[in-house]
Every structure is written in C-alpha cells, then in structure tokens.
Write a protein that holds these residues in place. Structure first.
Motif, PDB file in Angstrom:
ATOM      1  N   ALA A   1      50.683  -1.904  70.441  1.00 31.81           N
ATOM      2  CA  ALA A   1      50.539  -1.263  69.132  1.00 31.81           C
ATOM      3  C   ALA A   1      51.700  -0.327  68.833  1.00 31.81           C
TER       4      ALA A   1
ATOM      5  N   TRP B   1      53.684  -4.690  60.930  1.00 34.22           N
ATOM      6  CA  TRP B   1      52.708  -3.614  60.791  1.00 34.22           C
ATOM      7  C   TRP B   1      51.277  -4.097  60.997  1.00 34.22           C
TER       8      TRP B   1
ATOM      9  N   ARG C   1      50.472  -4.503  64.653  1.00 37.22           N
ATOM     10  CA  ARG C   1      50.263  -3.208  65.309  1.00 37.22           C
ATOM     11  C   ARG C   1      48.879  -2.645  64.971  1.00 37.22           C
TER      12      ARG C   1
END
Length: 517
Positions: free
Chosen positions: A250, A256, A259
């Motif tokens: 992460a 994005w 993560r």
C-alpha cells in the motif's frame, strides 16, 4: 478337426435388459460401502473423473500444480475439519510429488529450467533435509512415524516447493499471481473469522472445539477466532504476516486504486490478527514493519515509523487504553513479564535446558509437540510443550542443529535484504520488500509460537524466498531497458544537433540568394 465354437455373444436387446439390474447392483453396493466407510466412497466415485482430468492437466502444464499447492495450503485444515475419513493433510505431499513427476517426465524439456535451482537457497534446503534424515539415527530412538509427520513442515516442503517455484513459477506475472492468491485467501480468512466471531462456529468447528480445543480457544468465555486455519495461533500469525505484506504494498509506487485495495486488505488482516487473540502475532507485525522501515531507504520514514512504534509500545505497556476490548487487553498481556503463560514457558525451557545439556543433537525429530504426544508418548520430551518453534528445533536437533538452522535463517534473511536493496525496478522492489518484511515478521513470531512450520505460513515463506532469490533475474529486463535509454537519448540529441546544423546551413544559403537577387 474343427474346433467347436459356442454362440456366446450377447444381443443388444439382452444388453439393454441387463443395464438396469446392473445399475441397481452398483448403487446398492455403493450404498453398503458408504454405510460402512462413510462419505469417502461416494466422494471417491464423484471425484475420480475430476481427479483424472486434473492429473492430465497437471502433467500437461506442471505450473498448475504450484497454483494448486498454494490454494490447498490455505484450505487443507478446514477440509480436514469438515470431511472425516481421509488424511487430507497428506494431500500437500501428494501435490508436490505429482508436480515433481510431471516435471521429470514432461516431454518438453524446456518446461522447467534446471539451472534456476543452482543457488544458495536450494542448496541450504538440501543440506537441512539431509541433516533431518540423519536425525533418524538419533540415539534417543524417536519413532519413525513421528519423524515423518514432523519433518514435513520442518524441511520437506522447503526441500520440494522452493525448486519447483524457481523452475515453474519464475516470471513477473507469476509473482503477481502468487501475491493475489495469498492476499485473496487471507482476506477471505479474515472475513470468515469475523463471521465466526459474530455467529459462532459451525457444527464441524464446534465438534473440534468440544474434542479438546476449547481449553485453548475459549478464554473467559470469549472465542479465540481460528477461521478456516488450523488453530488461532496460526490464524493470528498468518494474518499479521499478510497484514505486513499488504501494508508495504500500500505504501509502494502503484496506482492509487491498487494502494487503496492493499490498504483495505491490510486493515482486514489486522482485524483478523486481533480477533484471534494470538499475542505472539503482535511481534510478527512489529518485526515486519521494522524491516520495511530499514529497507525503505527513507530516513524520514524510518524516524517517523520508529516514533510511532515507540508510542504504540508505550500505550500498550504503560496505559490501560482499550482494555474494554478483549483483543487489545489480551495483546497487552504479551508485554507483561509476570504473565502466567510466560512463566510456564520459562519453566519448560529450564527443564529442556537441563535435559538437553548432555544431548547436543537433541532428542530426535518428532519427539516433542503434537506428533511427540501421538507417536513418542514414552519419551520425556513429549511431556513438555515447546510453545515456540525455536524451542522445538532446539529440542529435536539439539544445540548443534539449532545453531545450524538459525544460521541458515539469518543467511537467507541477510541475502534477501541485499537482493532487495539492489533491485532497480521500483514495483518489483516493493513486492520483494513486502515478502522480505513478512519473512522477518514470521521468523521473529516463531520465537513465541510454532508458526514457520505450519500452513499456510510455511508455504508463503518458502515460495516468497524463491521469488526474492529470483529478484535479480526478474530485474534484468528493467535494467536493460534503462541502460538503453542513455544511448537512445544521446542518439536523439545527436540527430537534433544535426538538424540544427542543416537548418542553419540551409537558412544561410537562402539569405545569400535573397541578397544576390
């Protein structure tokens, strides 16, 4: 003389007439066997065609066997708990042996590259397996059955699975698949554990608790959740292990939304760790995060992470914040030096120290723990609970064997750190860093519980080792691509300079022509 021949061929009509009675006889025979031997008989009849199909697919594509091994290691204990009558635990051995046979007898010799097993990791696995075989001759005279069942998690799966992974499961997409499977089944285990906590165990799980497991899994009326794992200690440690892996991912340079997914998975595994009530799992988390901070190459992150860790330690050690939550309260007891459980462990270690003093090679593999109680009940060591994988290795192999094993673990950890440190591909580096941090956590967690020798933690560690040691080969493509970039940039710059020169020359010629005109 002509030989006499009898007209014994059956007509189609007679065959159709015998079909129904034959089917009835088969059904009655199957029912009678099922009444005698349980669900195993109809299960075999249903599963046999599927098994033949899977076997054909395995020998055609041996890498499918590695995938099957990963999945089976997660589910074997719940299968064993819900389906009685067959030793499903030996299925892991069977899968690995079948994959090896598929590799050895495959018609295409390029399926497996044997040169990949010529490395330190496979040689250490072979050495530890040989030492374990020599332990059969230990003067203490431990049972051969106890030796076999114990050595599977201690060395056999390492010895068989690591070379297979390096030969068959060696590409970047295989690493991605491995991480996906591990995270998926771990998150599913956390969700199943939450269901177990909210609605209670099912009938098969309750039967397992009533058969003796309740004394360690129901404390002060609160269930220590075990999900579909072997027991709560393995569930908690494995959840902490994958929590570290997901947390590191992460924080990596991924898209994005990936993560976010890794962060949610890490949070769910953290909750799984807490509801297991496994105090030793906290050290898996702490050690894994510490390893990530050290290898992250970011001083600010290391300082900030260290400060947060010290703060969390202070809250658990010196305050009562969160004691209303049974999981937090139990985790807090792991930092109490006067905890009764810790005192029992220290007394057991004192007994072992006295007994093993004149026995530098231990009491033999399988003489202590669950298999010691079952197959070596006449031995003194079988009466002492190891409570720690470190202690178990010491009791079975003696101080000589323990130092060899621990030296191997430190060597693998150190070399893994060196490999990760030199990886240039940022995405690959983060994945291998996650596996290395997870291994560090499991190694330290094994000081308090038997973790490294239990599934699925052992499988994740062993195949994780294989990918880390394959790191330089996986990174080679990235290094070659980036080595070409300066050359290409230089060529582009040279071409740009030539274009400018040509433009200046053509421009000057055009100006001269205009002036002469």
């Amino acid at each position: 003389m002509k030989a006499l021949s009898l007209p014994i061929s059956l007509s189609p009509a007679l065959g159709r007439q015998l079909l129904l009675p034959g089917a009835v006889l088969v059904a009655l025979g199957t029912g009678w066997l099922a009444s005698r031997m349980g669900i195993m008989i109809p299960g075999l009849l249903v599963g046999l065609p599927l098994a033949v199909l899977c076997l054909a697919a395995l020998f055609q594509h041996p890498r499918l066997g590695v995938v099957a091994f990963i999945v089976y290691c997660f589910l074997v204990m719940t299968i064993n708990r819900h389906l009685k009558g067959a030793p499903f635990g030996l299925g892991m051995d069977g899968i690995l042996v079948l994959v090896w046979l598929a590799v050895i007898f495959h018609r295409n010799r390029e399926v497996a590259d044997w040169s990949r097993v010529n490395n330190d990791l496979c040689k250490l696995g072979l050495a530890w397996f040989v030492i374990t075989v020599f332990e059969i001759g230990n003067p203490a005279g431990a049972s051969i059955l106890g030796w076999y069942y114990e050595m599977r998690g201690t060395t056999f799966y390492w010895f068989l699975s690591v070379p297979l992974a390096m030969m068959l499961f060696y590409r970047a997409k295989d690493l991605k698949l491995f991480l996906t499977l591990v995270i998926f089944f771990s998150v599913a285990g956390a969700l199943y554990g939450l269901k177990q906590k909210a609605f209670g165990p099912d009938a098969a799980e309750q039967f397992w608790l009533d058969s003796g497991a309740a004394k360690t899994h129901i404390l002060f009326g609160v269930l220590r959740v075990f999900s579909y794992y072997s027991e709560a200690a393995q569930f908690g440690a494995s959840q902490a292990h994958v929590c570290v892996v997901c947390l590191v991912l992460a924080l990596g340079p991924f898209k994005w939304w990936k993560r976010v997914v890794f962060g949610i998975a890490s949070a769910l595994c953290l909750e799984g760790m807490l509801i297991s009530g496994t105090r030793g799992a906290m050290f898996v988390l702490i050690a894994g995060v510490f390893m990530y901070l050290v290898l992250s190459k970011q001083v600010k992150v290391l300082v900030l992470g260290g400060a947060l860790a010290v703060g969390a330690f202070g809250v658990l050690k010196y305050t009562t914040i969160g004691n209303a939550n049974p999981s937090v309260a139990r985790m807090r007891t792991s930092l109490d030096p006067n905890d009764p459980s810790l005192q029992v462990r220290l007394r057991n270690q004192a007994k072992l120290r006295e007994y093993l003093g004149p026995r530098p090679f231990g009491g033999g593999v399988g003489v202590i723990g669950m298999w010691g109680e079952k197959y070596n009940a006449d031995k003194y060591l079988s009466t002492i609970a190891p409570d720690s994988y470190f202690v178990k290795v010491w009791a079975m192999y003696g101080i000589v064997g323990f130092l060899i094993w621990f030296g191997m673990m430190l060597y693998i950890l150190g070399k893994s750190c060196g490999i990760v440190w030199r990886i240039r591909d940022p995405l690959l580096r983060q994945k291998l860093l996650a596996l290395t941090a997870g291994f560090m956590g499991i190694l330290m967690g094994s000081y308090g519980n038997e973790v490294m020798n239990q599934m699925p933690s052992a499988m994740i560690v062993y195949i994780g080792w294989a990918f880390v040691f394959l790191g330089p080969a996986l990174d080679k493509g990235y290094a070659e691509r980036h080595a070409e970039q300066p050359v290409m940039q230089s060529a582009a710059k040279h071409l740009a300079c030539n274009d400018d020169s040509i433009s200046r020359i053509s421009g000057g010629t055009r100006d001269a022509s205009l002036r002469s005109a």
